[in-house]
Design an enzyme around this catalytic site. Structure first.
Site, PDB file in Angstrom:
ATOM      1  N   ASP A   4      16.010  26.649  55.967  1.00  0.00           N
ATOM      2  CA  ASP A   4      14.834  27.130  56.699  1.00  0.00           C
ATOM      3  C   ASP A   4      15.320  28.025  57.835  1.00  0.00           C
ATOM      4  O   ASP A   4      16.118  27.593  58.667  1.00  0.00           O
ATOM      5  CB  ASP A   4      14.014  25.968  57.267  1.00  0.00           C
ATOM      6  CG  ASP A   4      12.654  26.431  57.769  1.00  0.00           C
ATOM      7  OD1 ASP A   4      12.605  27.160  58.786  1.00  0.00           O
ATOM      8  OD2 ASP A   4      11.634  26.075  57.146  1.00  0.00           O
TER       9      ASP A   4
ATOM     10  N   ASN B 125       1.558  25.836  39.372  1.00  0.00           N
ATOM     11  CA  ASN B 125       1.077  24.517  39.761  1.00  0.00           C
ATOM     12  C   ASN B 125       1.942  23.456  39.086  1.00  0.00           C
ATOM     13  O   ASN B 125       2.200  23.538  37.890  1.00  0.00           O
ATOM     14  CB  ASN B 125      -0.392  24.344  39.348  1.00  0.00           C
ATOM     15  CG  ASN B 125      -1.092  23.261  40.130  1.00  0.00           C
ATOM     16  OD1 ASN B 125      -0.596  22.150  40.264  1.00  0.00           O
ATOM     17  ND2 ASN B 125      -2.262  23.592  40.662  1.00  0.00           N
TER      18      ASN B 125
ATOM     19  N   HIS C  13      -8.507  26.143  48.274  1.00  0.00           N
ATOM     20  CA  HIS C  13      -7.253  25.702  48.884  1.00  0.00           C
ATOM     21  C   HIS C  13      -7.401  25.580  50.402  1.00  0.00           C
ATOM     22  O   HIS C  13      -8.369  26.083  50.992  1.00  0.00           O
ATOM     23  CB  HIS C  13      -6.121  26.681  48.563  1.00  0.00           C
ATOM     24  CG  HIS C  13      -5.569  26.534  47.176  1.00  0.00           C
ATOM     25  ND1 HIS C  13      -6.193  27.061  46.076  1.00  0.00           N
ATOM     26  CD2 HIS C  13      -4.447  25.904  46.713  1.00  0.00           C
ATOM     27  CE1 HIS C  13      -5.486  26.775  44.987  1.00  0.00           C
ATOM     28  NE2 HIS C  13      -4.428  26.076  45.351  1.00  0.00           N
TER      29      HIS C  13
ATOM     30  N   LYS D 215      -3.004  28.765  53.202  1.00  0.00           N
ATOM     31  CA  LYS D 215      -2.449  29.428  52.012  1.00  0.00           C
ATOM     32  C   LYS D 215      -2.454  30.934  52.226  1.00  0.00           C
ATOM     33  O   LYS D 215      -3.453  31.513  52.652  1.00  0.00           O
ATOM     34  CB  LYS D 215      -3.259  29.056  50.768  1.00  0.00           C
ATOM     35  CG  LYS D 215      -2.655  29.596  49.474  1.00  0.00           C
ATOM     36  CD  LYS D 215      -3.336  28.998  48.257  1.00  0.00           C
ATOM     37  CE  LYS D 215      -2.812  29.597  46.960  1.00  0.00           C
ATOM     38  NZ  LYS D 215      -1.360  29.393  46.790  1.00  0.00           N
TER      39      LYS D 215
END
Length: 255
Positions: free
Chosen positions: A35, A117, A145, A149
């Site tokens: 990250d 998905n 959603h 998103k």
């Protein structure tokens, strides 16, 4: 021997769910996380990397990617270049990018998975919708959603539309002289089908495929109430890609 896993985007909600899944599976070994915004050098005793370039030559088998559409293609390409079989849940790939990554994976003799998905119910929904589209060409998709998103429509909605387009009679839906009083009111157009995107706090991932015919209707719906619903598919993807020799698009190819 355990499958050694790297997770990119480990600080996000999907990344954290993936970390917990890997850590609790005795057949998997979480060897690194990535990250760019993480300040610590370790997380639960696992090395943290901020720059993927530092992972070149790292000993691992699978690269899980839950990052952002802006970097997903580069990350997947990097994984393949370095011998990591990618399992990618980040959406936003173009059809050209997917085709290029498939070809590159074959050249590298590596398996891989890009899945719009990972929920098994969502994969079944896409298959059921494909069957129904043969008989009900009038169809619209509503995908819902959470409001964080970044892309619309969802990868699941696009994949569903692509699958239905392969078998559906191509027709233009709605009145021939239909007029939108507000631009975009009828949603996005995909081969005559309409896709509508809803973004609201409190939602996770939901999709309806609504079919209409003279005097009848058919509605298919899938709901993910918690991100744990995706982890069965992620786990399956990890254990399958290490056996394969090319990247596939869609979890259904591994079932």
């Amino acid at each position: 021997m355990s499958i050694r896993v790297i997770i990119a985007g480990f600080k996000g909600k999907m990344g954290q769910a993936a970390c917990q899944m890997v850590l609790t599976d005795p057949d998997l070994d979480l060897v690194a996380v990535l990250d760019p915004f993480e300040s610590e050098s370790e997380w639960q005793g696992i090395p943290v990397f901020k720059d993927k370039a530092d992972l070149a030559g790292f000993e691992a088998d699978v690269w899980i990617d839950f990052t952002t559409p802006a970097v997903a293609y580069e990350n997947t390409r990097f994984a393949l270049e370095n011998g990591f079989a990618p399992v990618v849940g980040t959406t936003g790939f173009t059809s050209e990018e997917i085709a290029e990554l498939k070809e590159f994976s074959r050249a590298q003799d590596l398996g891989g998975l890009i899945a719009p998905n990972f929920a098994l119910g969502a994969v079944l929904l896409m298959q059921f919708a494909t069957q129904a589209a043969k008989y009900f060409p009038n169809v619209e998709i509503i995908e819902l959603h959470h409001d964080k998103k970044k892309d619309a429509p969802s990868g699941t909605a696009i994949k569903t539309a692509e699958l239905m387009a392969e078998v559906r009679e191509s027709i233009q839906q709605g009145a021939a002289d239909e007029e939108e009083l507000i631009a975009g009111a009828r949603g996005a157009d995909f081969d005559g089908m309409r896709i509508h995107s809803v973004r609201l706090p409190g939602l996770v991932a939901h999709q309806e495929v609504i079919f209409g015919n003279q005097g009848e209707g058919l509605t298919l719906r899938h709901d993910s109430y918690d991100r744990i619903s995706f982890m069965t598919g992620v786990n399956l993807g990890i254990k399958e890609v290490v056996k394969r020799h090319e990247l596939v698009y869609g979890l259904e190819h591994l079932l």
